[in-house]
Design an enzyme around this catalytic site. Structure first.
Site, PDB file in Angstrom:
ATOM      1  N   TYR A 155      13.407  -3.996  -1.391  1.00 14.96           N
ATOM      2  CA  TYR A 155      12.577  -2.820  -1.091  1.00 14.96           C
ATOM      3  C   TYR A 155      13.112  -2.072   0.136  1.00 14.96           C
ATOM      4  O   TYR A 155      13.178  -0.841   0.149  1.00 14.96           O
ATOM      5  CB  TYR A 155      11.148  -3.293  -0.864  1.00 14.96           C
ATOM      6  CG  TYR A 155      10.117  -2.216  -0.663  1.00 14.96           C
ATOM      7  CD1 TYR A 155       9.773  -1.351  -1.692  1.00 14.96           C
ATOM      8  CD2 TYR A 155       9.456  -2.088   0.550  1.00 14.96           C
ATOM      9  CE1 TYR A 155       8.792  -0.377  -1.506  1.00 14.96           C
ATOM     10  CE2 TYR A 155       8.475  -1.130   0.743  1.00 14.96           C
ATOM     11  CZ  TYR A 155       8.157  -0.269  -0.281  1.00 14.96           C
ATOM     12  OH  TYR A 155       7.189   0.685  -0.106  1.00 14.96           O
ATOM     13  N   LYS A 159      14.370   1.812   0.037  1.00 15.74           N
ATOM     14  CA  LYS A 159      13.691   2.834   0.827  1.00 15.74           C
ATOM     15  C   LYS A 159      14.601   3.422   1.902  1.00 15.74           C
ATOM     16  O   LYS A 159      14.535   4.623   2.194  1.00 15.74           O
ATOM     17  CB  LYS A 159      12.421   2.263   1.455  1.00 15.74           C
ATOM     18  CG  LYS A 159      11.315   1.987   0.442  1.00 15.74           C
ATOM     19  CD  LYS A 159      10.922   3.247  -0.340  1.00 15.74           C
ATOM     20  CE  LYS A 159       9.672   3.044  -1.175  1.00 15.74           C
ATOM     21  NZ  LYS A 159       9.303   4.246  -1.953  1.00 15.74           N
TER      22      LYS A 159
END
Length: 308
Positions: A155, A159
């Site tokens: 993640y 991001k």
């Protein structure tokens, strides 16, 4: 209404933050293409927007493949005649520490968040450039992508990568009148609902009560609707001069994140040898080392979870 006549796509908008974005865009006058992998959630989102007097249609498909991006843009144009705003919100989580993370854990998250943002923005931009009327691209980031977070290798990578693409696209699309920004939301979501630190805020939201001021003000942590106003603003003509930015929002707080820059610059004639670094590091460099992860203040006693 500020977005009257505009058309928006919001990926991952069947529930949660994405639904809040879609509803706010509709409230401001935009027609919305809702997207989700859950057909029922997508249909309910469309119905909720229509109940507000807005216009919406759904595309039920996973974000990541180019075919989904093409379907989203085609649906916007075929249903509403144009495309002005894209919000890339779709995402999944597969949290675990590095040494336990499988290839599938990594690939699934990167495919939806990072590749999905790339393919959807690419398709939207192709249409916007050809239409010649500018546009607004709003990509959803995360504090994890800015600061890192334990157990979120995949993640964090996705991001952080999204923010890197946003800065690049802002340069590439400036002449076309297309702004590109990243929004870093901090709100009650399915992910934060599992974090004990936020339990009191999550409980208040679930019970229809106001999120306590400690969370809203001190932490900038609130509801999905607290984030949605920034999404609508960035999609509007009022934000035509805002591009290439990373903007954090949550609760009562808004932040403009800095772009990475050197925290310290030092020179050594002839270059920095091993011996020179050993000698100089404690005095010249150690004080400039940067922290990682998020650091929250101690919870007031009234918000501490009860001991098991």
């Amino acid at each position: 209404m500020s977005l009257d006549g505009k058309v928006a796509i919001v990926t991952g908008s069947g529930r949660g933050l994405g639904l809040a974005y879609a509803r706010q865009l509709a409230r401001q006058g935009a027609a919305v293409v809702v997207n989700d992998v859950d057909e029922r959630a997508a249909a309910d989102a469309v119905a909720a927007i229509q109940a507000l007097g807005g216009r919406a249609v759904a595309v039920v498909a996973p974000v990541g493949p180019t075919e989904t991006a093409q379907a989203l843009v085609a649906t916007a144009v075929e249903s509403f005649g144009r495309l002005d705003i894209l919000v890339t919100n779709a995402g999944v989580l597969r949290d675990t520490v590095l040494w336990k993370m499988s290839d599938d854990d990594f690939d699934t998250v990167v495919n939806v968040h990072l590749r999905g943002t790339f393919t959807t923005v690419r398709e939207a931009v192709r249409h916007m450039r050809q239409a010649g009327e500018g546009g607004r691209i709003i990509c959803i980031g995360s504090p994890t992508g800015q600061r890192g977070n334990f157990g979120q290798t995949n993640y964090a990578a996705a991001k952080a990568g999204i923010v890197g693409m946003v800065r690049t696209w802002a340069l590439e699309l400036k002449r076309a009148g297309i702004t590109v920004n990243a929004v870093v939301p901090v709100a009650v979501t399915a992910m934060t609902a599992t974090v004990p630190y936020f339990a009191a805020a999550v409980q208040a939201e679930e019970q229809g009560e106001s999120v306590p001021a400690f969370f809203r003000h001190d932490l900038g942590f609130g509801t999905a609707d607290d984030v949605a106003g920034l999404i609508a603003f960035l999609g509007s003509d009022s934000a035509e001069a805002v591009t290439g930015q990373v903007i954090g929002v949550g609760g009562d707080r808004i932040q403009i994140w800095t772009h990475p820059d050197a925290a310290l610059t030092a020179y050594q004639e002839g270059g920095w040898s091993y011996d020179a670094l050993v000698a100089a590091w404690p005095k010249e460099f150690a004080g400039a080392l940067q922290s990682v992860g998020e650091h929250f203040p101690e919870l007031p006693d009234e918000f501490r979870p009860a001991a098991p």
